[in-house]
Design a protein around this motif. Sequence first.
Motif, mmCIF file in Angstrom:
data_model
loop_
_atom_site.group_PDB
_atom_site.id
_atom_site.type_symbol
_atom_site.label_atom_id
_atom_site.label_comp_id
_atom_site.label_asym_id
_atom_site.label_seq_id
_atom_site.Cartn_x
_atom_site.Cartn_y
_atom_site.Cartn_z
ATOM 1 N N VAL A 53 10.084 -4.098 -5.730
ATOM 2 C CA VAL A 53 10.878 -3.741 -4.561
ATOM 3 C C VAL A 53 9.904 -3.490 -3.419
ATOM 4 O O VAL A 53 8.951 -2.736 -3.563
ATOM 5 N N GLY A 54 10.152 -4.105 -2.275
ATOM 6 C CA GLY A 54 9.298 -3.864 -1.114
ATOM 7 C C GLY A 54 8.249 -4.947 -0.939
ATOM 8 O O GLY A 54 8.229 -5.947 -1.649
ATOM 9 N N THR A 55 7.382 -4.704 0.024
ATOM 10 C CA THR A 55 6.338 -5.676 0.357
ATOM 11 C C THR A 55 4.966 -5.017 0.253
ATOM 12 O O THR A 55 4.857 -3.796 0.199
ATOM 13 N N TYR A 56 3.952 -5.846 0.254
ATOM 14 C CA TYR A 56 2.591 -5.361 0.169
ATOM 15 C C TYR A 56 1.656 -6.407 0.732
ATOM 16 O O TYR A 56 1.998 -7.577 0.844
ATOM 17 N N ASN A 57 0.465 -5.949 1.101
ATOM 18 C CA ASN A 57 -0.592 -6.839 1.569
ATOM 19 C C ASN A 57 -1.786 -6.664 0.653
ATOM 20 O O ASN A 57 -2.183 -5.546 0.363
ATOM 21 N N GLY A 58 -2.371 -7.748 0.232
ATOM 22 C CA GLY A 58 -3.580 -7.678 -0.570
ATOM 23 C C GLY A 58 -3.326 -7.534 -2.054
ATOM 24 O O GLY A 58 -2.237 -7.182 -2.491
ATOM 25 N N ILE A 59 -4.378 -7.801 -2.813
ATOM 26 C CA ILE A 59 -4.252 -7.761 -4.264
ATOM 27 C C ILE A 59 -4.682 -6.423 -4.855
ATOM 28 O O ILE A 59 -4.350 -6.119 -5.985
ATOM 29 N N GLY A 73 -4.900 -2.178 -5.036
ATOM 30 C CA GLY A 73 -3.982 -1.083 -4.770
ATOM 31 C C GLY A 73 -4.578 0.306 -4.726
ATOM 32 O O GLY A 73 -3.887 1.249 -4.369
ATOM 33 N N LEU A 74 -5.842 0.468 -5.079
ATOM 34 C CA LEU A 74 -6.448 1.799 -5.140
ATOM 35 C C LEU A 74 -7.378 2.012 -3.954
ATOM 36 O O LEU A 74 -8.359 1.275 -3.832
ATOM 37 N N PRO A 75 -7.056 2.951 -3.076
ATOM 38 C CA PRO A 75 -5.927 3.864 -3.020
ATOM 39 C C PRO A 75 -4.747 3.248 -2.257
ATOM 40 O O PRO A 75 -4.914 2.286 -1.518
ATOM 41 N N SER A 76 -3.595 3.844 -2.418
ATOM 42 C CA SER A 76 -2.403 3.393 -1.705
ATOM 43 C C SER A 76 -2.525 3.725 -0.220
ATOM 44 O O SER A 76 -2.721 4.879 0.151
ATOM 45 N N SER A 77 -2.408 2.710 0.615
ATOM 46 C CA SER A 77 -2.455 2.942 2.070
ATOM 47 C C SER A 77 -1.214 3.671 2.553
ATOM 48 O O SER A 77 -1.291 4.500 3.462
ATOM 49 N N HIS A 78 -0.051 3.372 1.949
ATOM 50 C CA HIS A 78 1.167 4.097 2.324
ATOM 51 C C HIS A 78 0.973 5.594 2.075
ATOM 52 O O HIS A 78 1.310 6.419 2.918
ATOM 53 N N ALA A 79 0.447 5.928 0.902
ATOM 54 C CA ALA A 79 0.222 7.345 0.585
ATOM 55 C C ALA A 79 -0.816 7.951 1.514
ATOM 56 O O ALA A 79 -0.629 9.053 2.045
ATOM 57 N N SER A 80 -1.900 7.248 1.725
ATOM 58 C CA SER A 80 -2.962 7.749 2.586
ATOM 59 C C SER A 80 -2.445 8.016 3.999
ATOM 60 O O SER A 80 -2.670 9.087 4.570
ATOM 61 N N ASN A 81 -1.739 7.064 4.565
ATOM 62 C CA ASN A 81 -1.257 7.192 5.942
ATOM 63 C C ASN A 81 -0.220 8.296 6.092
ATOM 64 O O ASN A 81 -0.275 9.092 7.034
ATOM 65 N N THR A 82 0.749 8.347 5.169
ATOM 66 C CA THR A 82 1.807 9.353 5.314
ATOM 67 C C THR A 82 1.281 10.763 5.046
ATOM 68 O O THR A 82 1.678 11.711 5.727
ATOM 69 N N TYR A 83 0.375 10.907 4.089
ATOM 70 C CA TYR A 83 -0.191 12.234 3.832
ATOM 71 C C TYR A 83 -1.164 12.660 4.925
ATOM 72 O O TYR A 83 -1.249 13.857 5.246
ATOM 73 N N PHE A 123 -13.154 -0.287 -4.892
ATOM 74 C CA PHE A 123 -12.646 -0.050 -6.245
ATOM 75 C C PHE A 123 -12.117 -1.330 -6.896
ATOM 76 O O PHE A 123 -12.148 -1.462 -8.115
ATOM 77 N N ALA A 124 -11.610 -2.248 -6.097
ATOM 78 C CA ALA A 124 -11.118 -3.554 -6.563
ATOM 79 C C ALA A 124 -10.202 -3.444 -7.781
ATOM 80 O O ALA A 124 -10.315 -4.200 -8.734
ATOM 81 N N ARG A 125 -9.274 -2.503 -7.732
ATOM 82 C CA ARG A 125 -8.303 -2.344 -8.814
ATOM 83 C C ARG A 125 -7.029 -3.103 -8.439
ATOM 84 O O ARG A 125 -6.407 -2.825 -7.412
ATOM 85 N N TYR A 126 -6.658 -4.040 -9.282
ATOM 86 C CA TYR A 126 -5.480 -4.859 -9.004
ATOM 87 C C TYR A 126 -4.210 -4.020 -8.985
ATOM 88 O O TYR A 126 -4.057 -3.075 -9.750
ATOM 89 N N ARG A 127 -3.312 -4.409 -8.102
ATOM 90 C CA ARG A 127 -1.990 -3.793 -8.081
ATOM 91 C C ARG A 127 -1.284 -4.120 -9.397
ATOM 92 O O ARG A 127 -1.547 -5.169 -9.990
ATOM 93 N N PRO A 128 -0.349 -3.270 -9.816
ATOM 94 C CA PRO A 128 0.356 -3.562 -11.064
ATOM 95 C C PRO A 128 1.112 -4.885 -11.016
ATOM 96 O O PRO A 128 1.223 -5.574 -12.038
ATOM 97 N N CYS A 129 1.579 -5.263 -9.830
ATOM 98 C CA CYS A 129 2.326 -6.523 -9.726
ATOM 99 C C CYS A 129 1.425 -7.736 -9.965
ATOM 100 O O CYS A 129 1.922 -8.830 -10.226
ATOM 101 N N TYR A 130 0.116 -7.564 -9.922
ATOM 102 C CA TYR A 130 -0.827 -8.629 -10.271
ATOM 103 C C TYR A 130 -1.355 -8.469 -11.699
ATOM 104 O O TYR A 130 -1.756 -9.434 -12.326
ATOM 105 N N GLY A 147 8.558 0.628 -6.831
ATOM 106 C CA GLY A 147 8.654 -0.782 -6.450
ATOM 107 C C GLY A 147 7.625 -1.690 -7.090
ATOM 108 O O GLY A 147 7.596 -2.887 -6.819
ATOM 109 N N GLY A 148 6.751 -1.155 -7.940
ATOM 110 C CA GLY A 148 5.785 -1.978 -8.655
ATOM 111 C C GLY A 148 4.533 -2.330 -7.881
ATOM 112 O O GLY A 148 3.759 -3.187 -8.306
ATOM 113 N N MET A 149 4.301 -1.656 -6.754
ATOM 114 C CA MET A 149 3.156 -1.986 -5.910
ATOM 115 C C MET A 149 1.914 -1.156 -6.215
ATOM 116 O O MET A 149 0.807 -1.555 -5.883
#
Length: 184
Positions: free
Chosen positions: A95-101, A103-113, A80-87, A147-149
């Motif tokens: 707020v918080g940390t992230y890896n990569g530029i 953001g679609l889909p969110s790995s945090h959301a994917s993993n926790t769900y 999808f190559a959609r930039y994170r909002p912080c970029y 957190g803007g990620m």
Amino acid sequence: MTNTIVYRLDQILFLAINKWHHSTTDVFFELITSTLFYIPLYILLIAFFKKTLGWHGVMLFSLTIIISDQCSATWLKPLFARYRPCYAMSQLHLVGTYNGIYGLPSSHASNTYAFAMLFWRIFKTNYKFSGLFFIWATIVSYGRIYGGMHYPLDVLSGAMVGCCIGLLMDRCYQKSSQIYGNTN
């Protein structure tokens, strides 16, 4: 044109969430989205899975997170190559940390769900509160927007990917239980 409207609404919702911040909630969401914060929980969950499902269960839940993370981070984000909002946007509250530029889909959301769905599917009969992990997944996911990620659609798509993977892994678990019997 529909995509433009959807993405613009996504940005508006993102900005509305991101602008409502406070130093106390900053600390909360930094903790809640940090992987290291959960090490004690992970240790307890491994012991719980070992006791209730055996090593088969420990491997099942570990494999679910690995598949979910790889699916979202390695395969779908570059697709999808959609930039994170912080970029993509300036003057955000980060707020918080992230890896990569991307953001679609969110790995945090994917993993926790994925985890929440699998946990609920396996334990819903025996544990009345097995669905509480969905609340945890929602809070973690919201924290990524706060957190803007991630944009809200990043989180929503991550939640959908995670739920699908959780359901798929439950299906595999049910099939393997039928073939090999109770694995406890």
